[in-house]
Design a protein around this motif. Structure first.
Motif, PDB file in Angstrom:
ATOM      1  N   SER A 181       4.840  12.419  -4.047  1.00 14.54           N
ATOM      2  CA  SER A 181       5.259  11.715  -2.838  1.00 14.54           C
ATOM      3  C   SER A 181       4.977  12.537  -1.612  1.00 14.54           C
ATOM      4  O   SER A 181       4.785  13.746  -1.684  1.00 14.54           O
ATOM      5  CB  SER A 181       6.750  11.399  -2.903  1.00 14.54           C
ATOM      6  N   LYS A 182       4.933  11.834  -0.477  1.00 16.43           N
ATOM      7  CA  LYS A 182       4.828  12.523   0.803  1.00 16.43           C
ATOM      8  C   LYS A 182       6.231  12.624   1.385  1.00 16.43           C
ATOM      9  O   LYS A 182       7.110  11.848   1.049  1.00 16.43           O
ATOM     10  CB  LYS A 182       3.960  11.713   1.770  1.00 16.43           C
ATOM     11  N   ASP A 183       6.414  13.527   2.303  1.00 18.59           N
ATOM     12  CA  ASP A 183       7.682  13.688   3.034  1.00 18.59           C
ATOM     13  C   ASP A 183       8.867  13.902   2.104  1.00 18.59           C
ATOM     14  O   ASP A 183       8.748  14.602   1.117  1.00 18.59           O
ATOM     15  CB  ASP A 183       7.931  12.493   3.964  1.00 18.59           C
ATOM     16  N   THR A 184       9.970  13.212   2.409  1.00 21.36           N
ATOM     17  CA  THR A 184      11.210  13.543   1.699  1.00 21.36           C
ATOM     18  C   THR A 184      11.604  12.532   0.630  1.00 21.36           C
ATOM     19  O   THR A 184      12.714  12.579   0.114  1.00 21.36           O
ATOM     20  CB  THR A 184      12.384  13.700   2.687  1.00 21.36           C
ATOM     21  N   PHE A 185      10.727  11.590   0.303  1.00 19.42           N
ATOM     22  CA  PHE A 185      11.058  10.702  -0.812  1.00 19.42           C
ATOM     23  C   PHE A 185      11.071  11.538  -2.097  1.00 19.42           C
ATOM     24  O   PHE A 185      10.089  12.192  -2.441  1.00 19.42           O
ATOM     25  CB  PHE A 185      10.049   9.561  -0.939  1.00 19.42           C
TER      26      PHE A 185
ATOM     27  N   ILE B 160      -4.594   8.326   0.266  1.00 21.01           N
ATOM     28  CA  ILE B 160      -4.630   7.043   0.994  1.00 21.01           C
ATOM     29  C   ILE B 160      -3.576   7.105   2.092  1.00 21.01           C
ATOM     30  O   ILE B 160      -2.436   7.507   1.853  1.00 21.01           O
ATOM     31  CB  ILE B 160      -4.306   5.872   0.041  1.00 21.01           C
ATOM     32  N   LYS B 161      -3.981   6.695   3.287  1.00 24.05           N
ATOM     33  CA  LYS B 161      -3.099   6.838   4.449  1.00 24.05           C
ATOM     34  C   LYS B 161      -1.733   6.172   4.251  1.00 24.05           C
ATOM     35  O   LYS B 161      -0.690   6.754   4.547  1.00 24.05           O
ATOM     36  CB  LYS B 161      -3.792   6.263   5.691  1.00 24.05           C
ATOM     37  N   SER B 162      -1.746   4.930   3.751  1.00 22.40           N
ATOM     38  CA  SER B 162      -0.489   4.174   3.649  1.00 22.40           C
ATOM     39  C   SER B 162       0.401   4.640   2.492  1.00 22.40           C
ATOM     40  O   SER B 162       1.578   4.309   2.437  1.00 22.40           O
ATOM     41  CB  SER B 162      -0.798   2.685   3.460  1.00 22.40           C
ATOM     42  N   ALA B 163      -0.168   5.405   1.565  1.00 18.98           N
ATOM     43  CA  ALA B 163       0.571   5.725   0.336  1.00 18.98           C
ATOM     44  C   ALA B 163       1.683   6.735   0.576  1.00 18.98           C
ATOM     45  O   ALA B 163       1.463   7.797   1.141  1.00 18.98           O
ATOM     46  CB  ALA B 163      -0.385   6.258  -0.721  1.00 18.98           C
TER      47      ALA B 163
ATOM     48  N   GLY C 292       0.800  -1.229   0.000  1.00 17.26           N
ATOM     49  CA  GLY C 292       0.000   0.000   0.000  1.00 17.26           C
ATOM     50  C   GLY C 292       0.829   1.274   0.000  1.00 17.26           C
ATOM     51  O   GLY C 292       0.287   2.379   0.045  1.00 17.26           O
ATOM     52  N   LYS C 293       2.155   1.124  -0.051  1.00 16.43           N
ATOM     53  CA  LYS C 293       3.001   2.317  -0.009  1.00 16.43           C
ATOM     54  C   LYS C 293       3.011   3.053  -1.355  1.00 16.43           C
ATOM     55  O   LYS C 293       3.372   4.223  -1.434  1.00 16.43           O
ATOM     56  CB  LYS C 293       4.439   1.948   0.382  1.00 16.43           C
TER      57      LYS C 293
END
Ligand SMILES: [Mn+2]
Length: 337
Positions: free
Chosen positions: A279-283, A257-260, A225-226
């Motif tokens: 992407s979320k965060d620093t990816f 989606i939470k897990s994504a 789910g990532k």
């Protein structure tokens, strides 16, 4: 670093300007382009706006005087005889498609105003910095440092649209205190946030909404789910009677989606496949995109594939995304050192 003095010199010492932006222009592209045009017109410069693509309907309100022309061979003389060519919100020449040849041929002084990574060497001077949330933010600084009194409501509206759209309505990574300070100044010039948001985002067609529904109801995930991804095929486009521009922004739903951690839109174009990455965060999806000849920012990037089938693109991109995510989890970053 942006050389504001140099920009002022270029403006002051020239008369004929042509401004262009990338294929399928978004709010930042058009808002930045128009703000620059309104600014130069206030200085009584001769300004032409020429783009490869037509302006999407929801941005037409920013261009009330119909300044933007879609490129046509008849406009070659204007481009060839300009003193200055301004490339805004893109940093490699292939992004202007049908205009590549005439742009290269023109003897005008060429400048690029942009905030994407990895600029290619196609102009004489760059006014670029990836720290900025939007090209509109750079344009704001350029105009302000030239003469802040020149920023009127029209310029403010165009810059507001640019910055609002490129920051995902002020929520993406680079939404800094500076962004909000700029926005405060734009509001003081009379910009109405409700009105601009509604004009840009709340004028969807039924076709677009149906296509979005179809895409979302078929959303898939990979790697626990990532990775969440949506596929839009030619057939889906036809079924909902939507057009290619309607797909703009679909990718952002993947990250709800939470897990994504990574969201991908696979979009089958008339000519090739487009993958939009978020992407979320620093990816850094820009790093992932660069592996396939694409590019962009840490949290938003894109790739075009011309010689592969949709299934193949999905397989290779998901495989690489998973590898990069594993590396990201191990090292805390996927950025090369
Ligand atoms: Mn931009």
């Amino acid at each position: 670093m942006i050389n504001f003095k140099s920009f002022k010199y270029i403006v002051d010492s020239n008369k004929k300007f042509v401004i262009t932006t990338h294929i399928n222009p978004d709010g930042d592209a058009l808002g930045s382009q128009l703000a620059l045009a309104y600014f130069l017109k206030r200085l009584e410069k001769n300004v032409h706006l020429i783009n490869h693509s037509p302006t999407p309907g929801n941005y037409q309100f920013l261009d009330e005087d119909d300044l933007i022309h879609q490129y046509d061979k008849k406009l070659d003389d204007v481009i060839l005889n300009a003193d200055v060519l301004i490339a805004v919100d893109f940093n490699e020449i292939t992004r202007i498609k049908s205009m590549v040849e005439v742009f290269s041929k023109s003897k005008a002084y060429k400048i690029c105003i942009d905030h994407h990574t990895n600029p290619k060497n196609f102009v004489d001077e760059f006014f670029c910095d990836t720290e900025y949330s939007a090209s509109g933010e750079i344009v704001y600084e350029l105009i302000k440092r030239y003469d802040r009194n020149l920023i009127d409501k029209r310029i403010a509206d165009a810059l507001y649209a640019a910055i609002m759209t490129d920051t995902g309505s002020f929520r993406f990574e680079r939404t800094s205190p500076r962004v909000h300070r700029i926005i405060a100044e734009l509001l003081e010039k009379g910009t109405n946030p409700t009105e601009i948001f509604n004009k840009i985002y709340n004028e969807l067609s039924i076709a677009k909404l149906k296509l979005l529904g179809n895409g979302i109801s078929n959303i898939r995930t990979a790697f626990e789910g990532k990775i969440a991804y949506v596929i839009i095929t030619r057939e889906m486009l036809k079924e909902s009677e939507a057009n290619e521009e309607d797909v703009d922004g679909f990718v952002n739903f993947c990250l709800s989606i939470k897990s994504a951690q990574i969201g991908i839109l696979f979009f089958e174009l008339k000519d090739g496949i487009k993958a939009s990455l978020r992407s979320k965060d620093t990816f850094a999806v820009s790093q992932l995109a660069e592996k396939f000849g694409g590019g962009g920012h840490i949290n938003a990037a894109g790739i075009r594939f011309y010689d592969k089938k949709l299934d193949e693109v999905i397989t290779i991109l998901l495989e690489q995304a998973e590898k990069d995510l594993i590396e990201f989890e191990k090292r805390g970053t996927n950025v090369k050192v």
